[in-house]
Design a protein around this motif. Structure first.
Motif, PDB file in Angstrom:
ATOM      1  N   GLU A 273      39.904  31.610  41.892  1.00  0.00           N
ATOM      2  CA  GLU A 273      39.586  31.231  43.277  1.00  0.00           C
ATOM      3  C   GLU A 273      38.373  30.320  43.384  1.00  0.00           C
ATOM      4  N   ASP A 274      37.691  30.079  42.267  1.00  0.00           N
ATOM      5  CA  ASP A 274      36.598  29.106  42.259  1.00  0.00           C
ATOM      6  C   ASP A 274      37.121  27.679  42.062  1.00  0.00           C
TER       7      ASP A 274
ATOM      8  N   LYS B   1      36.300  32.469  38.299  1.00  0.00           N
ATOM      9  CA  LYS B   1      37.550  33.068  38.742  1.00  0.00           C
ATOM     10  C   LYS B   1      38.505  31.962  39.196  1.00  0.00           C
TER      11      LYS B   1
ATOM     12  N   ARG C 229      26.913  35.345  40.233  1.00  0.00           N
ATOM     13  CA  ARG C 229      27.660  34.577  39.231  1.00  0.00           C
ATOM     14  C   ARG C 229      27.160  33.142  39.113  1.00  0.00           C
TER      15      ARG C 229
ATOM     16  N   SER D  32      31.207  33.632  34.829  1.00  0.00           N
ATOM     17  CA  SER D  32      32.293  34.543  35.232  1.00  0.00           C
ATOM     18  C   SER D  32      33.229  33.878  36.229  1.00  0.00           C
TER      19      SER D  32
ATOM     20  N   ALA E  34      39.473  31.760  33.117  1.00  0.00           N
ATOM     21  CA  ALA E  34      38.735  32.741  33.910  1.00  0.00           C
ATOM     22  C   ALA E  34      37.790  33.526  33.008  1.00  0.00           C
TER      23      ALA E  34
ATOM     24  N   SER F 171      43.956  31.324  35.032  1.00  0.00           N
ATOM     25  CA  SER F 171      43.964  32.787  34.898  1.00  0.00           C
ATOM     26  C   SER F 171      44.496  33.206  33.541  1.00  0.00           C
TER      27      SER F 171
END
Length: 125
Positions: A88-89, A86, A66, A84, A13, A125
């Motif tokens: 959730e991407d 995340k 982003r 950047s 992340a 993460s």
């Protein structure tokens, strides 16, 4: 037109990835291009689109600021710069070429006639 997406991988992340979509068979300058993604257990969703000449771009809200979509019609490629990142991407990302004959808006997958095989992006993460 045949599309091939590449550039996916495993990243932490906050890091970045660049996805590329290479076309063959026809020149991309005839098509609005888009990126979509499908996360595990979820429906495919729109990510970004770019107009024929590259002058207009649109993004889903969650990636605005982003991600950047761009195209090089001379090289027949479309790129998705993802910063950047995340967790959730995380998803399989697909590039697609829109056919104006198909019904639907630029944010709807049904408006796109040609799809490449996806490339997996995993954000830890």
């Amino acid at each position: 037109v045949q599309l091939q997406a590449s550039g996916g991988g495993l990243v932490q992340a906050g890091n970045s990835l660049i996805l590329s979509c290479a076309a063959s068979g026809r020149t991309l300058n005839k098509y609005t291009m888009g990126w979509f993604r499908q996360a595990p257990g979820k429906e495919r969703e729109f990510v970004a689109t770019i107009s024929l000449g590259g002058g207009s771009t649109y993004y889903t809200e969650s990636v605005k600021g982003r991600f950047t979509i761009s195209r090089d019609n001379a090289k027949n490629t479309v790129t998705l710069q993802m910063n950047s990142l995340k967790p959730e991407d995380t998803a399989v990302y697909y590039c697609a070429a829109r056919d104006p004959v198909f019904p639907g808006t630029w944010a709807q997958g049904r408006a796109y006639a040609y799809w490449g095989h996806g490339t997996l992006v995993t954000v830890s993460s």
